[in-house]
Design an enzyme around this catalytic site. Sequence first.
Site, PDB file in Angstrom:
ATOM      1  N   GLU A  42     -18.267 -38.221 -33.936  1.00  0.00           N
ATOM      2  CA  GLU A  42     -18.249 -37.605 -32.752  1.00  0.00           C
ATOM      3  C   GLU A  42     -17.159 -37.787 -31.771  1.00  0.00           C
ATOM      4  OE1 GLU A  42     -20.171 -35.170 -31.691  1.00  0.00           O
ATOM      5  OE2 GLU A  42     -21.468 -34.877 -33.309  1.00  0.00           O
ATOM      6  N   TYR A 125     -22.247 -35.666 -23.193  1.00  0.00           N
ATOM      7  CA  TYR A 125     -22.265 -35.121 -24.618  1.00  0.00           C
ATOM      8  C   TYR A 125     -22.292 -35.837 -25.837  1.00  0.00           C
ATOM      9  CZ  TYR A 125     -21.121 -33.140 -29.015  1.00  0.00           C
ATOM     10  OH  TYR A 125     -20.923 -32.865 -30.243  1.00  0.00           O
ATOM     11  N   ASP A 143     -21.580 -28.836 -26.654  1.00  0.00           N
ATOM     12  CA  ASP A 143     -20.157 -28.784 -26.986  1.00  0.00           C
ATOM     13  C   ASP A 143     -19.777 -27.516 -26.833  1.00  0.00           C
ATOM     14  OD1 ASP A 143     -21.076 -27.800 -29.160  1.00  0.00           O
ATOM     15  OD2 ASP A 143     -19.868 -28.786 -30.739  1.00  0.00           O
TER      16      ASP A 143
END
Length: 354
Positions: A42, A125, A143
């Site tokens: 990520e 996020y 996202d």
Amino acid sequence: MGQSPDRLANALLAWYDHERRDLPWRAPPGVPADPYRVWISEIMLQQTTAATVAPFFHAFVARWPCIQALAAADLDEVLHAWQGLGYYARARNLHACARLVAAHFGGCLPANEDELRQLPGIGTYTAAAIAAIAFDRLATPVDGNVLRVVARLRAVEVALPRARSSIVALAVAMTPEARAGDFAQAMMDLGATVCTPRRPRCGVCPWADYCAAHAQGVPETFPRRPPAPDRPVRHGVIFWAERLDGSVLIRQRSTKGLLGGMIEFPSTPWRCEPWRQAEAIAHAPLVADWALLAGSVRHTFTHFHLELAVVFGRPRDPSATFSWCHPDDFSALALPTLMKKVVAAVRVCEQAYD
């Protein structure tokens, strides 16, 4: 067109079970995710495509297979391994986070979104993505792919970034309690492979029958965006100081700001106006007879374009105590792409004079 959250989730998950991407950081069906691999992926995927990330991810987790190993690494080693991914603050935060988790969480990432957000480099996020994908918690990571999918599904007329909060709320409302991690990855896959920015493949989309933008026949016009502002141009001068043995003067940038902690060739500050050579020399790191090389180096950052002139000089005191590196050893340095462009520009000039 029925658009209940359950119907939407069921349609998307059924599609995902057949069409899910095979990604190196993604656990196979039925296998629990590895939080470390989810976290590394990520962070790498921020501002970077999956295709670009894949080889870096393989090399990174092979070298540092767990949080404890990464925490024990030297920051310069991590920055060097990060070359090619850009946005080096991510690598610095990744290293700081590993050390904090190793010291205070027993080497295990927390599963709670609130706790995750307190860690270096983990924002809203990323915390939601780790919680959902790594721990299957009820969380909704949003996202760019997810923003686009939801904006089209609901034909959100308000332009980004003002529409972001309402789009996030819509995404949260459709996230199912069961298989939240799979749902998050399904949304990402849908945006990456079907609901693409240009020429979306609506004919194979599991949500085509529910999509308001598709019904209008204009999916590419969503999400709405204001006109993009022009990027300003900044200017600087690089000082390429080279000793007779070929070694070149280098230094490490401050850990704060762009390219923080990376190795660079000394330069003036970057500013809006071009530099006159006489005023630029006042910023030279040492005394030399500086000569302007032909051409310039151009690089684009997120918010501005950068144009660098390069001046060449032989130091008058070659024994001065600075950091020097021979070009044959540049590969061992954490040189960002911008500085690699400088190296290439100097080599072109050298070949022109040979």
